[in-house]
Design a protein around this motif. Sequence first.
Motif, short mmCIF file in Angstrom:
data_model
loop_
_atom_site.label_atom_id
_atom_site.label_comp_id
_atom_site.label_asym_id
_atom_site.label_seq_id
_atom_site.Cartn_x
_atom_site.Cartn_y
_atom_site.Cartn_z
N SER A 67 0.83 -1.21 0.00
CA SER A 67 0.00 0.00 0.00
C SER A 67 0.86 1.26 0.00
CB SER A 67 -0.93 0.00 1.22
OG SER A 67 -1.76 -1.15 1.24
N VAL A 68 1.95 1.23 0.77
CA VAL A 68 2.86 2.37 0.79
C VAL A 68 3.48 2.60 -0.59
CG1 VAL A 68 5.03 3.24 1.73
CG2 VAL A 68 3.39 2.12 3.24
N PHE A 69 3.86 1.52 -1.25
CA PHE A 69 4.48 1.65 -2.57
C PHE A 69 3.47 2.12 -3.63
CE2 PHE A 69 7.49 -1.86 -1.00
CZ PHE A 69 8.30 -0.90 -0.39
N LEU A 70 2.20 1.80 -3.42
CA LEU A 70 1.18 2.28 -4.34
C LEU A 70 0.98 3.78 -4.26
CD1 LEU A 70 -1.65 -0.43 -4.19
CD2 LEU A 70 -0.23 0.16 -6.15
N LEU A 71 1.43 4.36 -3.16
CA LEU A 71 1.32 5.81 -3.01
C LEU A 71 2.20 6.56 -4.00
CD1 LEU A 71 1.28 6.27 0.87
CD2 LEU A 71 -0.64 6.37 -0.70
N LEU A 72 3.25 5.90 -4.50
CA LEU A 72 4.17 6.57 -5.44
C LEU A 72 3.45 7.06 -6.70
CD1 LEU A 72 7.34 4.31 -5.13
CD2 LEU A 72 6.97 6.59 -4.17
N THR A 123 1.20 9.87 -11.87
CA THR A 123 1.77 9.26 -13.07
C THR A 123 1.49 7.76 -13.09
OG1 THR A 123 3.80 8.83 -14.30
CG2 THR A 123 3.98 8.89 -11.90
N ARG A 124 1.36 7.23 -14.28
CA ARG A 124 1.11 5.80 -14.44
C ARG A 124 2.36 5.04 -14.86
NH1 ARG A 124 -4.70 5.72 -17.73
NH2 ARG A 124 -5.91 6.86 -16.15
N HIS A 125 3.42 5.76 -15.16
CA HIS A 125 4.63 5.10 -15.65
C HIS A 125 5.66 4.99 -14.52
CE1 HIS A 125 7.84 3.82 -18.28
NE2 HIS A 125 8.61 4.78 -17.78
N ILE A 126 6.10 3.77 -14.26
CA ILE A 126 7.14 3.52 -13.27
C ILE A 126 8.18 2.62 -13.93
CG2 ILE A 126 7.68 2.60 -10.98
CD1 ILE A 126 4.85 3.06 -10.15
N GLU A 127 9.42 2.93 -13.70
CA GLU A 127 10.50 2.16 -14.30
C GLU A 127 10.43 0.70 -13.84
OE1 GLU A 127 12.56 3.13 -16.54
OE2 GLU A 127 11.93 5.23 -16.55
N ALA A 128 10.79 -0.20 -14.76
CA ALA A 128 10.72 -1.63 -14.47
C ALA A 128 11.63 -2.02 -13.32
CB ALA A 128 11.07 -2.44 -15.73
#
Length: 218
Positions: free
Chosen positions: A78-83, A89-94
């Motif tokens: 849940s914490v990481f979903l906050l990013l 933004t919907r784009h996160i590096e692989a």
Amino acid sequence: MEITDPLNIEHQLNSLCDFNNDDRLNVLLEANALIARSRALYPTRQVELEHSAMRRPLDRRKAFAFLGLLLGSVPPASVFLLLPLSNGTRHIEAWLIALLCWVTMVTTVTGYLTGKKVGTLMAKIQQRTYSFAIPIVPLLGFAWGAVCGAAGGIFIFVIGALFGAVIGGVVGAVALSVFAPLYRLLSIAGEIELRHFLPIAAGVTFTISAFILGSASR
């Protein structure tokens, strides 16, 4: 008059209807004495009967280990979903996704393994007075969560161990403070039925996670 069944003496009292009240009182006193003697000799008999009715019992070590598994996986995720939620933004590096998945896996495994030790400590704490347990349980929960958070956070450029310890400590303190009294209420001889464990463990975990995610909309 001899008491044949101290738990069912109504028929014996009815048979004394022609006798005076002293005889009936003596029967009641004798029955009470036999009941007290039976409880002194077999204090855990009722507990054993209730325990034998459990279909899938979990002892303390397993119960707190599974709680640690839930707390080590869902709240960190849940914490990481906050990013992406906070940045819009919907784009996160692989590579970042892979790193966060690895961190979550580490906190999950750590929560499960250390949960067994927490279950052992909780058994000792519950033998003490409430005045001792009330301040100790949150501290134990904070330490538990801090260890798990630091274990995973150390992979986020090392400094993440500090933030992970703080966030994990708060989550652990809240979770254990809520879960421990519910566990004590529903457990029998230190074990809890699986169908009772799952709702309270999942309820505590997902409520904390919902609060974390809700902070993104503030």
